[in-house]
Design a protein around this motif. Sequence first.
Motif, mmCIF file in Angstrom:
data_model
loop_
_atom_site.group_PDB
_atom_site.id
_atom_site.type_symbol
_atom_site.label_atom_id
_atom_site.label_comp_id
_atom_site.label_asym_id
_atom_site.label_seq_id
_atom_site.Cartn_x
_atom_site.Cartn_y
_atom_site.Cartn_z
ATOM 1 N N ASP A 1 1.114 -0.748 -0.007
ATOM 2 C CA ASP A 1 0.103 0.188 -0.013
ATOM 3 C C ASP A 1 0.992 1.241 0.173
ATOM 4 O OD1 ASP A 1 0.784 0.650 2.943
ATOM 5 O OD2 ASP A 1 -1.158 -0.322 3.647
ATOM 6 N N ASN A 2 0.053 2.260 -0.203
ATOM 7 C CA ASN A 2 1.086 3.697 -0.378
ATOM 8 C C ASN A 2 1.078 3.971 1.035
ATOM 9 O OD1 ASN A 2 0.548 4.583 -2.999
ATOM 10 N ND2 ASN A 2 -1.815 5.118 -2.406
ATOM 11 N N TRP B 1 -4.874 -4.714 -8.292
ATOM 12 C CA TRP B 1 -6.315 -3.897 -8.916
ATOM 13 C C TRP B 1 -6.262 -2.691 -9.409
ATOM 14 C CZ3 TRP B 1 -9.961 -7.305 -6.273
ATOM 15 C CH2 TRP B 1 -9.294 -7.573 -5.194
ATOM 16 N N THR C 1 -14.319 -0.986 -2.536
ATOM 17 C CA THR C 1 -13.281 -1.253 -1.076
ATOM 18 C C THR C 1 -14.678 -2.089 -0.195
ATOM 19 O OG1 THR C 1 -12.986 1.184 -0.562
ATOM 20 C CG2 THR C 1 -12.614 -0.528 0.943
ATOM 21 N N ARG D 1 -14.196 -5.536 -3.259
ATOM 22 C CA ARG D 1 -12.685 -6.133 -2.228
ATOM 23 C C ARG D 1 -12.936 -6.957 -1.219
ATOM 24 N NH1 ARG D 1 -8.535 -2.145 -3.507
ATOM 25 N NH2 ARG D 1 -6.997 -3.174 -2.149
ATOM 26 N N MET E 1 -7.881 9.745 -6.458
ATOM 27 C CA MET E 1 -8.040 9.086 -5.763
ATOM 28 C C MET E 1 -8.043 7.253 -5.283
ATOM 29 S SD MET E 1 -12.020 10.916 -4.073
ATOM 30 C CE MET E 1 -12.325 12.271 -3.938
ATOM 31 N N ALA E 2 -8.570 6.914 -6.551
ATOM 32 C CA ALA E 2 -7.983 5.368 -6.822
ATOM 33 C C ALA E 2 -6.715 5.163 -6.519
ATOM 34 C CB ALA E 2 -9.054 4.611 -8.189
ATOM 35 N N ALA F 1 -4.581 6.411 -4.938
ATOM 36 C CA ALA F 1 -3.889 6.338 -3.185
ATOM 37 C C ALA F 1 -4.862 5.384 -2.785
ATOM 38 C CB ALA F 1 -4.749 7.808 -2.580
ATOM 39 N N LEU F 2 -5.404 4.773 -3.443
ATOM 40 C CA LEU F 2 -6.074 3.393 -2.905
ATOM 41 C C LEU F 2 -5.138 2.225 -3.499
ATOM 42 C CD1 LEU F 2 -9.733 3.365 -2.218
ATOM 43 C CD2 LEU F 2 -7.610 3.966 -0.230
ATOM 44 N N ASP F 3 -3.974 2.735 -4.434
ATOM 45 C CA ASP F 3 -3.164 1.002 -4.967
ATOM 46 C C ASP F 3 -3.825 0.882 -5.964
ATOM 47 O OD1 ASP F 3 -1.033 1.601 -2.707
ATOM 48 O OD2 ASP F 3 -2.190 0.860 -1.141
ATOM 49 N N TYR F 4 -4.887 1.524 -7.236
ATOM 50 C CA TYR F 4 -5.378 0.785 -8.073
ATOM 51 C C TYR F 4 -4.145 1.108 -9.458
ATOM 52 C CZ TYR F 4 -9.590 -0.458 -6.176
ATOM 53 O OH TYR F 4 -10.874 -0.814 -5.865
ATOM 54 N N LEU G 1 -15.957 4.706 -4.442
ATOM 55 C CA LEU G 1 -14.543 3.982 -3.992
ATOM 56 C C LEU G 1 -14.772 2.655 -3.344
ATOM 57 C CD1 LEU G 1 -11.301 6.390 -4.834
ATOM 58 C CD2 LEU G 1 -11.842 4.010 -5.603
#
Length: 332
Positions: free
Chosen positions: A2-3, A164, A309, A312, A181-182, A184-187, A305
């Motif tokens: 993750d970030n 992802w 989530t 997922r 934003m995606a 930042a969520l590791d997409y 998002l």
Amino acid sequence: MDNVDLQVLRQVAQWQEQQQPVVLGTITRTWGSAPRPVGSVVAVRGDGQIAGSVSGGCIEDDLIARVRQGALALKHPELVRYGVGAEEATRFGLPCGGTLELVLEPIHAGSHIEDLLARLASGARVQRVLNLATGEVTLLEPQAAAELLVLSERTLITTHGPDWRLLIIGAGQLTHYLATMALALDYQVLICDPREEYAQGWNVAGARLLRGMPDDVVTELRPDAHTAIIALTHDPKLDDLALMEALKSPAFYVGAIGSRVNQGKRKARLAEHFGMSEAELARLHGPVGLRIGARTPPEIAVSILAQLTAERYGVTVGASDAASTAEAGCKL
């Protein structure tokens, strides 16, 4: 990865540039409850400065103390455990009976941290193979189904990069917020828009713009169970064919913007013109996003998002609602 952990690696690279000694710790196993998942990393500089986290703070404090005392002047990677018993678990801030295992490695030129970061910046997935005897690292291209972390007697293998994918049809204002934003969520974020007036000037750092027709892009993407596809153009000529291909794929999430009325019309078109079954159409999320009262594009992006989530992680939450998502009051 993750970030949060990516930021740790960036800090490690900066410390290397300053010729500071650094020890990198990677969580390799946990038993019972643990504050951070397997694969999380923490870095400690030679003077005790720390980046990242693997616990509530007690393990970090112990690592800092050991570094300052010279106890972590490692020549080769070392495996350590915290919280084996209830007393030690309490001491290190772990839930009673919890255990956490770390591989600690001294960082050097052969650790290839900068090379790893460069590959990740290009959007690639990378497998990092650490030789536990020598501390040397090899960077490889992972297999499609590579595990995030594998520990053996000889090596620690970690897989980095986006696991992802998110394909967004349409490069409008909402897409800008959703893509940002995606990331930042590791997409891994892909934007598809063949329209010159929308694609021209499009720029979200880290997101890739594709100019082909949406249905062709979906087919070429070969969506898998880690892929989400969302149509945001309001144009049936672009959205419908792409949604048809997406709904036939294993994509874990397929959604489209629009009111409930227009979602009904969309499903009717897909059934009448493309012969889509009720089961396939039932997979379509529309109006897209969770019912959180969203009105503005950034709020709608948050609602989308949040729903991704939940999907997922297999969590059931409230249904989407045209009045709170998909551009409230939209009549298109």
